[in-house]
Scaffold this motif. Structure first.
Motif, short mmCIF file in Angstrom:
data_model
loop_
_atom_site.label_atom_id
_atom_site.label_comp_id
_atom_site.label_asym_id
_atom_site.label_seq_id
_atom_site.Cartn_x
_atom_site.Cartn_y
_atom_site.Cartn_z
N ARG A 1 -13.58 22.46 4.21
CA ARG A 1 -14.00 23.54 5.12
C ARG A 1 -13.58 23.28 6.55
NH1 ARG A 1 -19.88 24.10 2.09
NH2 ARG A 1 -19.23 25.68 0.56
N ARG B 1 -11.10 31.07 0.14
CA ARG B 1 -11.28 31.38 -1.28
C ARG B 1 -10.86 30.22 -2.17
NH1 ARG B 1 -8.63 37.22 -1.77
NH2 ARG B 1 -8.51 36.62 -3.97
N GLU C 1 -13.88 27.87 -1.98
CA GLU C 1 -14.99 28.38 -2.78
C GLU C 1 -14.70 28.26 -4.27
OE1 GLU C 1 -18.69 30.03 -3.79
OE2 GLU C 1 -17.90 28.96 -2.04
N ARG D 1 -15.47 24.77 -5.33
CA ARG D 1 -16.91 24.58 -5.48
C ARG D 1 -17.41 25.15 -6.81
NH1 ARG D 1 -21.89 26.93 -4.85
NH2 ARG D 1 -20.90 28.97 -4.69
N GLU D 2 -16.96 26.36 -7.13
CA GLU D 2 -17.42 27.01 -8.35
C GLU D 2 -16.91 26.29 -9.60
OE1 GLU D 2 -16.03 30.96 -7.68
OE2 GLU D 2 -17.79 31.54 -6.49
#
Length: 241
Positions: free
Chosen positions: A112, A180, A183, A186-187
């Motif tokens: 990030r 994106r 993310e 992370r998912e």
């Protein structure tokens, strides 16, 4: 060494799992422990008033994950091709489930901290951008978790190679925002953790063939974590992140 479930074939310290060996087994007992008889909807047997089932499940899963992680141990030399131990050996922990969780908590702030503009950087013209590299990381995690799923669930047919250059070209990773990609990581990792946390103990040493090489489930888990560690190091060393 782990004892094979009935219907499984033992080869050295690993075993090839068959479907018959997994139709019933310890995972049914685990499910029974997670979901005991309920006195009323939303409360497990023996719970204090107002204690809901979801909280109990979370506590049980954390406890079980720690116990399973402590038992599975590290991959033996015959559990993956020598090349992959370059990734496996990056992970010093004997508890791969907790190592995967800790890695997510460590890597997310690092990713990030990379800006959208910086994420398009290549340290040489022929090299991947940061977006392309991390798209590759996400793809590879999915591939190795699928291999682990395939072997753990008793499938004996060999799996094909994953051609990462073909995948990188088709992924068009520079075409969508860096946020994106982060993310997605992370998912994907949360799904990885859910899968490995819920494996029956004997599944960790199930094995099969992928890309022409033998792999066990636990070697695949270590490769997932080691591959991320490798590319995070590349970001720091080559891309000055």
């Amino acid at each position: 060494m782990f004892a094979a479930a009935p219907g499984n074939t033992v080869i050295g310290s690993v075993h090839i799992c068959s479907l018959t060996g997994f139709q019933r087994g310890p995972h049914h007992a685990i499910a029974a422990a997670i979901l005991p008889s309920q006195r009323r909807v939303g409360q497990h047997a023996g719970a204090a008033p107002g204690v809901g089932l979801p909280g109990y499940i979370r506590r049980h899963r954390r406890s079980r994950a720690g116990k399973i992680g402590a038992m599975i141990g590290r991959p033996e030399p015959n559990e993956a091709a020598p090349y992959y131990f370059g990734y496996i050996n990056r992970i010093p922990s004997d508890d791969i489930v907790n190592a995967l969780k800790a890695q997510l908590e460590e890597i997310l702030p690092f990713l990030r901290g990379i800006s959208e503009e910086q994420s398009l950087h290549r340290y040489a013209p022929e090299k991947w951008s940061i977006r392309q590299m991390w798209n590759h990381v996400n793809d590879t995690e999915r591939v190795f978790v699928f291999r682990a799923l395939w072997f753990a669930r008793g499938h004996n047919s060999a799996l094909p190679s994953f051609e990462h250059e073909i995948a990188a070209g088709a992924g068009k990773a520079d075409g969508f925002p860096w946020a994106r990609h982060v993310e997605e990581f992370r998912e994907v990792r949360l799904a990885t953790l859910s899968f490995f946390r819920n494996l029956p103990e004997e599944a960790w040493t199930c094995s099969g063939i992928a890309s022409g090489y033998p792999f066990t489930v636990r070697a695949s888990a270590y490769i997932v974590a080691g591959h991320v560690a490798h590319h995070a190091a590349v970001l720091r060393e080559k891309y000055s992140c």
